[in-house]
Design a protein around this motif. Structure first.
Motif, mmCIF file in Angstrom:
data_model
loop_
_atom_site.group_PDB
_atom_site.id
_atom_site.type_symbol
_atom_site.label_atom_id
_atom_site.label_comp_id
_atom_site.label_asym_id
_atom_site.label_seq_id
_atom_site.Cartn_x
_atom_site.Cartn_y
_atom_site.Cartn_z
ATOM 1 N N ARG A 94 -6.205 1.773 21.414
ATOM 2 C CA ARG A 94 -5.912 0.397 20.904
ATOM 3 C C ARG A 94 -5.526 0.414 19.903
ATOM 4 N N ASN A 95 -4.639 -0.702 19.478
ATOM 5 C CA ASN A 95 -4.049 -0.669 18.133
ATOM 6 C C ASN A 95 -4.236 -2.158 17.405
ATOM 7 N N ASN A 96 -4.881 -2.136 16.353
ATOM 8 C CA ASN A 96 -4.905 -3.303 15.311
ATOM 9 C C ASN A 96 -4.195 -3.101 14.120
ATOM 10 N N PHE A 97 -3.194 -2.110 14.117
ATOM 11 C CA PHE A 97 -2.747 -1.893 12.877
ATOM 12 C C PHE A 97 -1.146 -1.322 13.050
ATOM 13 N N GLU A 98 -0.550 -2.280 13.978
ATOM 14 C CA GLU A 98 0.777 -2.073 14.349
ATOM 15 C C GLU A 98 1.836 -2.004 13.221
ATOM 16 N N LEU A 99 2.756 -1.077 13.391
ATOM 17 C CA LEU A 99 3.676 -1.111 12.317
ATOM 18 C C LEU A 99 4.863 -2.163 12.504
ATOM 19 N N ALA A 100 4.914 -3.124 11.754
ATOM 20 C CA ALA A 100 5.691 -4.318 11.902
ATOM 21 C C ALA A 100 7.365 -3.813 11.563
ATOM 22 N N ASP A 101 8.374 -4.470 11.992
ATOM 23 C CA ASP A 101 9.520 -4.424 11.731
ATOM 24 C C ASP A 101 9.955 -4.738 10.255
ATOM 25 N N ALA A 102 10.504 -4.007 9.275
ATOM 26 C CA ALA A 102 10.904 -4.285 8.192
ATOM 27 C C ALA A 102 11.844 -3.602 7.339
ATOM 28 N N PRO A 103 12.602 -3.770 6.646
ATOM 29 C CA PRO A 103 13.799 -3.196 5.952
ATOM 30 C C PRO A 103 13.305 -2.061 5.065
ATOM 31 N N ALA A 104 12.131 -2.194 4.668
ATOM 32 C CA ALA A 104 11.417 -1.230 3.836
ATOM 33 C C ALA A 104 9.825 -1.118 3.822
ATOM 34 N N TYR A 105 9.371 0.059 3.572
ATOM 35 C CA TYR A 105 7.785 0.109 3.688
ATOM 36 C C TYR A 105 7.387 0.804 2.512
ATOM 37 N N LEU A 106 6.184 0.351 1.860
ATOM 38 C CA LEU A 106 5.447 1.077 0.773
ATOM 39 C C LEU A 106 3.933 1.522 1.583
ATOM 40 N N PHE A 107 3.781 2.653 1.775
ATOM 41 C CA PHE A 107 2.620 3.144 2.261
ATOM 42 C C PHE A 107 1.495 3.671 1.358
ATOM 43 N N ILE A 108 0.278 3.083 1.189
ATOM 44 C CA ILE A 108 -0.796 3.583 0.306
ATOM 45 C C ILE A 108 -1.760 3.975 0.900
ATOM 46 N N ALA A 109 -2.013 5.462 0.835
ATOM 47 C CA ALA A 109 -3.143 6.140 1.495
ATOM 48 C C ALA A 109 -4.206 6.599 0.528
ATOM 49 N N GLY A 110 -5.278 6.399 0.978
ATOM 50 C CA GLY A 110 -6.514 7.138 0.231
ATOM 51 C C GLY A 110 -7.356 8.119 0.898
ATOM 52 N N GLY A 111 -7.513 9.285 0.637
ATOM 53 C CA GLY A 111 -8.323 9.945 1.380
ATOM 54 C C GLY A 111 -8.010 10.256 3.047
ATOM 55 N N ILE A 112 -9.027 10.193 3.653
ATOM 56 C CA ILE A 112 -8.776 10.113 5.295
ATOM 57 C C ILE A 112 -7.784 9.019 5.784
ATOM 58 N N GLY A 113 -7.635 7.983 4.866
ATOM 59 C CA GLY A 113 -7.091 6.794 5.143
ATOM 60 C C GLY A 113 -5.514 7.519 5.572
ATOM 61 N N ILE A 114 -5.176 8.419 5.465
ATOM 62 C CA ILE A 114 -3.920 9.110 5.667
ATOM 63 C C ILE A 114 -3.348 9.071 7.296
ATOM 64 N N THR A 115 -4.749 9.159 7.877
ATOM 65 C CA THR A 115 -4.685 9.470 9.442
ATOM 66 C C THR A 115 -3.590 8.384 10.221
ATOM 67 N N PRO A 116 -3.774 7.029 10.061
ATOM 68 C CA PRO A 116 -3.099 6.366 10.712
ATOM 69 C C PRO A 116 -1.523 6.203 10.330
ATOM 70 N N ILE A 117 -1.382 6.634 8.991
ATOM 71 C CA ILE A 117 -0.138 6.336 8.363
ATOM 72 C C ILE A 117 0.922 7.608 8.722
ATOM 73 N N VAL A 118 0.133 8.746 8.850
ATOM 74 C CA VAL A 118 1.144 9.775 9.471
ATOM 75 C C VAL A 118 2.347 9.500 10.554
ATOM 76 N N PRO A 119 1.828 9.125 11.546
ATOM 77 C CA PRO A 119 2.886 8.725 12.563
ATOM 78 C C PRO A 119 3.597 7.581 12.123
ATOM 79 N N MET A 120 3.335 6.768 11.385
ATOM 80 C CA MET A 120 3.885 5.607 10.667
ATOM 81 C C MET A 120 5.118 6.137 9.923
ATOM 82 N N LEU A 121 5.046 7.207 9.366
ATOM 83 C CA LEU A 121 6.144 7.811 8.547
ATOM 84 C C LEU A 121 7.258 7.975 9.360
ATOM 85 N N ALA A 122 7.151 8.916 10.233
ATOM 86 C CA ALA A 122 8.013 9.360 11.345
ATOM 87 C C ALA A 122 8.727 8.157 12.113
#
Length: 311
Positions: A94-122
């Motif tokens: 289930r996804n409550n943290f969808e990656l919206a369409d945008a020209p640019a992204y700034l991802f900020i992760a702290g500790g284990i908070g990197i986990t949902p962001i890893v597939p977002m980067l790709a």
């Protein structure tokens, strides 16, 4: 469904990654970056863990779990009980943290908070977007995925272990609001609170967060009882001041899917047909709260005397 742990790896200090698959190798339900799984660990333990693998890989899911010995027991169970070959019941994705369409992204992760962001980067890379990751942790050895991410995208990934770099420079990162940049942040509550404060002047909807623990709520006055109408069943119930909507409908024999019971996972999302909900979750954006057409019944209440729910 029940999945088997086909691989278990140590990614960082106190962090293990589990690869989960169906015993017969059948394809698993599709997911998108930002999605999570509910792991049903038995004895009432249900925990949500972000999927951190490749959405294009349909034969397995991957989750990375930080052991927290002072937590509620979910991560200890994962670390102590889920060896290779073990089975675990799951619900989702289930996804409550969808990656919206945008020209640019700034991802900020702290500790284990990197986990949902890893597939977002790709995914951001696949879209051809301009993006940057700033990733902080206590030490480099505690930061899961740090090495592979920096090796793959050396010019886009900035690693900031606190023992070497200090705290993240949020003032510098977020000083200039950008109408073209979506900010995605996941990590401990103090980091999220600090990012929210600094994004107050950014365009509405620019900031997207996911919390592992519920937002701290300032209590202004005691809770009051209110009337509840369940539109599908026609039931009329009273929600007492000391009971949640979820508890009230469950006690009336009406099943509502739920998990975290603290307004962080999104499982109990319910449509609101009439009345004004008092949102106490850690999920909805300000615009979604203003719309008032859904609520999370495990924590949210009513601003007036009556709510009509799609139950």
């Amino acid at each position: 469904m029940t999945l088997t742990v086909t691989r278990r790896e140590v990614l960082a200090d106190a962090v293990v990654r589990l690869t989960l698959a169906l015993p017969d190798g059948r394809p698993l339900p599709a997911w998108t970056p930002g999605a999570h799984l509910d792991l049903l660990l038995g004895a009432g333990l249900e925990r949500q863990y972000s999927l951190c693998g490749d959405p294009g890989e349909t034969s397995a899911y991957q989750v990375a779990v930080l052991r927290t010995d002072d937590g509620r027991g979910g991560s200890r169970h994962v670390h102590d009980e889920l060896a290779e070959g073990a089975t675990v019941r799951v619900r989702g994705p289930r996804n409550n943290f969808e990656l919206a369409d945008a020209p640019a992204y700034l991802f900020i992760a702290g500790g284990i908070g990197i986990t949902p962001i890893v597939p977002m980067l790709a995914e951001a890379d696949r879209r051809g977007a301009d993006w940057k990751l700033v990733y902080g942790g206590r030490t480099l050895s505690s930061m899961a995925f740090a090495g592979p991410l920096a090796e793959r995208w050396p010019t886009r990934v900035q690693l900031c272990p606190q023992d070497r770099s200090g705290l993240l420079d949020l003032d510098g990162l977020l000083a200039s609001p950008s109408p073209r940049t979506a900010v995605y942040c996941c990590g401990p509550a103090p980091l999220l609170d600090a990012v929210e404060q600094r994004c107050a002047e950014w365009p509405p909807g620019a900031l997207h967060t996911e919390r592992f623990t519920p937002r701290v709520r300032e209590v202004e006055e005691p809770d009051a009882s209110f009337e509840l109408e369940l539109a599908r069943s026609g039931r009329q119930l009273t929600v007492p001041a000391d009971r949640s909507v979820l508890e009230t409908v469950e006690e009336a024999g009406i099943e509502v899917l739920s998990s975290c019971r603290e307004g962080t996972c999104g499982t109990c999302e319910t449509g609101v047909l009439d009345g004004e909900p008092e949102h106490r979750d850690s999920l909805l954006t300000p615009d979604e709260r203003a719309a008032g057409d859904v609520m999370f019944v495990c924590v949210s209440r009513c601003r007036g005397d009556r709510l009509v729910l799609d139950l």
